[in-house]
Design a protein around this motif. Sequence first.
Motif, PDB file in Angstrom:
ATOM      1  N   SER B   9       0.890  -1.121  -0.001  1.00 42.69           N
ATOM      2  CA  SER B   9      -0.123  -0.130   0.160  1.00 42.69           C
ATOM      3  C   SER B   9       0.859   1.232   0.021  1.00 42.69           C
ATOM      4  N   GLU B  10       0.253   2.644  -0.267  1.00 41.47           N
ATOM      5  CA  GLU B  10       0.931   3.691  -0.186  1.00 41.47           C
ATOM      6  C   GLU B  10       1.393   3.829   1.293  1.00 41.47           C
ATOM      7  N   GLU B  11       0.689   3.506   2.326  1.00 41.38           N
ATOM      8  CA  GLU B  11       1.067   3.965   3.625  1.00 41.38           C
ATOM      9  C   GLU B  11       2.308   3.028   3.811  1.00 41.38           C
ATOM     10  N   TRP B  12       2.123   1.787   3.550  1.00 38.19           N
ATOM     11  CA  TRP B  12       3.529   0.711   3.709  1.00 38.19           C
ATOM     12  C   TRP B  12       4.657   1.224   3.239  1.00 38.19           C
ATOM     13  N   ILE B  13       4.646   1.617   1.885  1.00 40.61           N
ATOM     14  CA  ILE B  13       5.872   2.344   1.157  1.00 40.61           C
ATOM     15  C   ILE B  13       6.430   3.612   1.786  1.00 40.61           C
ATOM     16  N   GLU B  34      23.838   5.071  -6.278  1.00 44.56           N
ATOM     17  CA  GLU B  34      22.897   6.039  -7.184  1.00 44.56           C
ATOM     18  C   GLU B  34      22.020   5.263  -7.973  1.00 44.56           C
ATOM     19  N   GLY B  35      20.886   5.061  -7.975  1.00 45.76           N
ATOM     20  CA  GLY B  35      19.960   4.425  -8.674  1.00 45.76           C
ATOM     21  C   GLY B  35      18.401   3.988  -8.106  1.00 45.76           C
ATOM     22  N   ASP B  36      17.563   4.033  -9.157  1.00 41.65           N
ATOM     23  CA  ASP B  36      16.123   4.111  -8.691  1.00 41.65           C
ATOM     24  C   ASP B  36      15.619   2.565  -8.972  1.00 41.65           C
ATOM     25  N   PHE B  37      14.594   2.018  -8.210  1.00 41.24           N
ATOM     26  CA  PHE B  37      14.168   0.646  -8.486  1.00 41.24           C
ATOM     27  C   PHE B  37      12.570   0.607  -8.623  1.00 41.24           C
ATOM     28  N   LEU B  38      12.231  -0.316  -9.449  1.00 46.38           N
ATOM     29  CA  LEU B  38      10.792  -0.600  -9.406  1.00 46.38           C
ATOM     30  C   LEU B  38      10.622  -1.936  -8.712  1.00 46.38           C
ATOM     31  N   PHE B  39       9.811  -2.120  -7.415  1.00 45.82           N
ATOM     32  CA  PHE B  39       9.545  -3.286  -7.015  1.00 45.82           C
ATOM     33  C   PHE B  39       8.189  -3.792  -7.256  1.00 45.82           C
ATOM     34  N   VAL B  40       8.355  -4.850  -7.887  1.00 42.72           N
ATOM     35  CA  VAL B  40       6.953  -5.317  -8.575  1.00 42.72           C
ATOM     36  C   VAL B  40       6.586  -6.677  -7.665  1.00 42.72           C
ATOM     37  N   ILE B  41       5.465  -6.385  -7.265  1.00 41.21           N
ATOM     38  CA  ILE B  41       4.674  -7.759  -6.356  1.00 41.21           C
ATOM     39  C   ILE B  41       3.730  -7.991  -7.416  1.00 41.21           C
ATOM     40  N   THR B  42       4.080  -9.419  -7.948  1.00 43.66           N
ATOM     41  CA  THR B  42       2.928 -10.149  -8.786  1.00 43.66           C
ATOM     42  C   THR B  42       1.943 -10.835  -7.950  1.00 43.66           C
ATOM     43  N   PRO B  43       0.578 -10.788  -8.259  1.00 44.81           N
ATOM     44  CA  PRO B  43      -0.360 -11.607  -7.548  1.00 44.81           C
ATOM     45  C   PRO B  43      -0.265 -12.918  -7.426  1.00 44.81           C
ATOM     46  N   ASP B  44      -0.552 -13.444  -6.033  1.00 44.03           N
ATOM     47  CA  ASP B  44      -0.633 -14.893  -5.636  1.00 44.03           C
ATOM     48  C   ASP B  44      -1.013 -14.835  -4.076  1.00 44.03           C
ATOM     49  N   ASP B  48      -4.763  -9.715  -5.486  1.00 41.32           N
ATOM     50  CA  ASP B  48      -5.784  -9.930  -6.672  1.00 41.32           C
ATOM     51  C   ASP B  48      -4.995  -9.159  -7.909  1.00 41.32           C
ATOM     52  N   LYS B  49      -3.797  -8.445  -7.595  1.00 39.48           N
ATOM     53  CA  LYS B  49      -3.607  -7.831  -8.752  1.00 39.48           C
ATOM     54  C   LYS B  49      -1.875  -7.287  -8.555  1.00 39.48           C
ATOM     55  N   GLU B  50      -1.358  -6.884  -9.548  1.00 41.00           N
ATOM     56  CA  GLU B  50       0.137  -6.396  -9.428  1.00 41.00           C
ATOM     57  C   GLU B  50       0.064  -5.387  -8.772  1.00 41.00           C
ATOM     58  N   ALA B  65       9.417   7.504  -2.591  1.00 41.98           N
ATOM     59  CA  ALA B  65       9.049   6.157  -2.614  1.00 41.98           C
ATOM     60  C   ALA B  65       7.480   5.937  -2.636  1.00 41.98           C
ATOM     61  N   ARG B  66       6.778   5.563  -3.609  1.00 42.84           N
ATOM     62  CA  ARG B  66       5.325   5.656  -3.772  1.00 42.84           C
ATOM     63  C   ARG B  66       5.157   4.505  -4.594  1.00 42.84           C
ATOM     64  N   VAL B  67       3.491   4.189  -4.746  1.00 44.34           N
ATOM     65  CA  VAL B  67       2.885   3.412  -5.337  1.00 44.34           C
ATOM     66  C   VAL B  67       2.663   3.863  -6.780  1.00 44.34           C
ATOM     67  N   VAL B  68       3.021   3.359  -7.696  1.00 44.60           N
ATOM     68  CA  VAL B  68       2.662   3.584  -9.121  1.00 44.60           C
ATOM     69  C   VAL B  68       1.691   2.797  -9.858  1.00 44.60           C
ATOM     70  N   ALA B  69       1.015   3.158 -10.649  1.00 47.01           N
ATOM     71  CA  ALA B  69      -0.341   2.350 -11.196  1.00 47.01           C
ATOM     72  C   ALA B  69       0.329   1.189 -11.988  1.00 47.01           C
ATOM     73  N   SER B  70       1.411   1.282 -12.575  1.00 44.25           N
ATOM     74  CA  SER B  70       1.701  -0.088 -13.372  1.00 44.25           C
ATOM     75  C   SER B  70       3.200   0.009 -13.731  1.00 44.25           C
ATOM     76  N   ARG B  71       3.814  -1.155 -14.110  1.00 40.00           N
ATOM     77  CA  ARG B  71       4.982  -1.129 -14.238  1.00 40.00           C
ATOM     78  C   ARG B  71       5.526  -0.317 -15.405  1.00 40.00           C
ATOM     79  N   ASP B  72       4.543   0.308 -16.334  1.00 47.80           N
ATOM     80  CA  ASP B  72       4.960   0.923 -17.546  1.00 47.80           C
ATOM     81  C   ASP B  72       4.910   2.453 -16.974  1.00 47.80           C
ATOM     82  N   GLU B  73       4.362   3.012 -15.721  1.00 43.99           N
ATOM     83  CA  GLU B  73       4.393   4.307 -15.517  1.00 43.99           C
ATOM     84  C   GLU B  73       5.709   4.858 -15.467  1.00 43.99           C
ATOM     85  N   VAL B  74       6.750   4.231 -14.935  1.00 45.37           N
ATOM     86  CA  VAL B  74       8.123   4.733 -14.621  1.00 45.37           C
ATOM     87  C   VAL B  74       9.132   3.915 -15.329  1.00 45.37           C
ATOM     88  N   LYS B  75      10.193   4.496 -15.908  1.00 46.20           N
ATOM     89  CA  LYS B  75      11.423   3.707 -16.275  1.00 46.20           C
ATOM     90  C   LYS B  75      12.483   3.794 -15.111  1.00 46.20           C
TER      91      LYS B  75
END
Lengths: 386, 137
Positions: B9-13, B34-44, B48-50, B65-75
Amino acid sequence: MWYFISPKVVFGEDALDYLSEVKGKRALVVTDKVVRELAAERVAEKLREAGLDIEFYDEVEAEPSTSSVARGLEVARRLQPDLIVAVGGGSCIDTAKAIWALYENPELSIEDIAPLAELKLREKARLIAVPTTSGTGSEATWAAVITDPAEHRKMELAHHELVPDIAVVDPSLAKTMPPKLTAATGMDVLAHAIEAYVSQWANDFTDGLALKAIELVFRYLPRAYRSPDDMEAREKMHNAATIAGLAFSNSMIGVAHALAHSIGGLFKIPHGEAVGMCLPYTIEYDLPEAEDRLEQIAHHLRLSYTSRREAGLKLADEARRLLSEMGLPATLAERGVAESELEENMDKLVRLAMSSGGTTINPRIPSEEDYRKLFRYIYEGRRVDF
Amino acid sequence: MSGKYRFPSEEWIKAFKEELNRNKEYEEAAKDWEGDFLFVITPDEGLDKEYCFYVDLYHGKCRDARVVASRDEVKTEFVYEGPYSNWKKLIRGEIDPIKGLLTRKFKLKGNMAKVMRYTKAAKLLVETASRVPTEFV
């Protein structure tokens, strides 16, 4: 989940004969000029008996650099071998691993040989490692240490696929090692085994191997050092090196190696000497987090002690006793490093040690300040008390 | 909610970001990073969703640090991806972060050699996540 990865290990007297049965067409024998005379020609003879065409690449340097690899890679690309045979100590085997990886993966650079890389191997060639020193255990591991000369940095290349297909551990090849090399490489074996046993990643499959290697070193290394023709001692040490290699390759090295790679790269100290020097201090440093594991080693060696802490300290003293018995330096000062040289290079030494894989998996993870102190204690020869 | 932050969740991050910026040991270990990450949590396991977190790490601090809507939103320079069940184990300290990569429980996209030179920082990053009071879905 974890893995235990091992080559097929052919060991004992006449193990070299196995090579006259290997399948293949063209073999690249990776070695250095001295080992070529002493051992690699014997290896090549066996390979010729197996019907292989042989070409040597004999320009591997001690503590090999990226240019050693680049030159060998050119030979491999021209020859297109289906077998790469490394003959020598860790320098030759590590160089052969890097040549092999880049020969099979031309799109990669040497820095890309990292644990998570997509590394294709065994599509063009297999790797056979024939150690002629009893030390690095590289014939059984997924690691290769190559020096970046521009930065004086030892790059710790590693990938599970880099484990050779076959290790031929023939003790007759180790008998020409001079005493000083026997001593230094033997201390490397001890460091591998102790670090494997106390590693955060130590496991049921590696514990027995590590303990056996430690036992063999304390029993046979002084004999192999004093009496180079003592073939029983030579054979036991040759086996110990591969056994310890299997142990640490499937658990991990620790802070002794992180320190040794730093000082080895900057002060040009051969690896075995450097890691042997650092080992007693790291045993003491690890004590607060690894008392039980170090006590188990002391128990296995039947050392006498009244507490776990004392057991660890006695183990460190036993390592120091081995160094002294074999005339190896126990401090950086003894090795001829000037205090000013140490202090001038301190930031770089610490940075290199911090980036070593050995740092994170060690039972006690050092801070930069810890490393500064450790380097100074190793310089002065003080027992670690922090 | 019992003082715990729901993962993901946004609160957790945000709580993770604060915790990381308090961690002096991490700051030291990652001082040159120096470097940014996308942490991706795939559903199981009930997710219910990524979910994707954007995490910008710079010189021992977490700048964003924030939630992004999808893995394509940021590079980002790195993508660290794994199933929800493995993220739970990671946060609970049941998976070593480096071993998790080596055994393919997590996937890392980006310059592997760079990350392998900062394994201590990676370990401390995960230990920090374990300090965030967390409840799972």
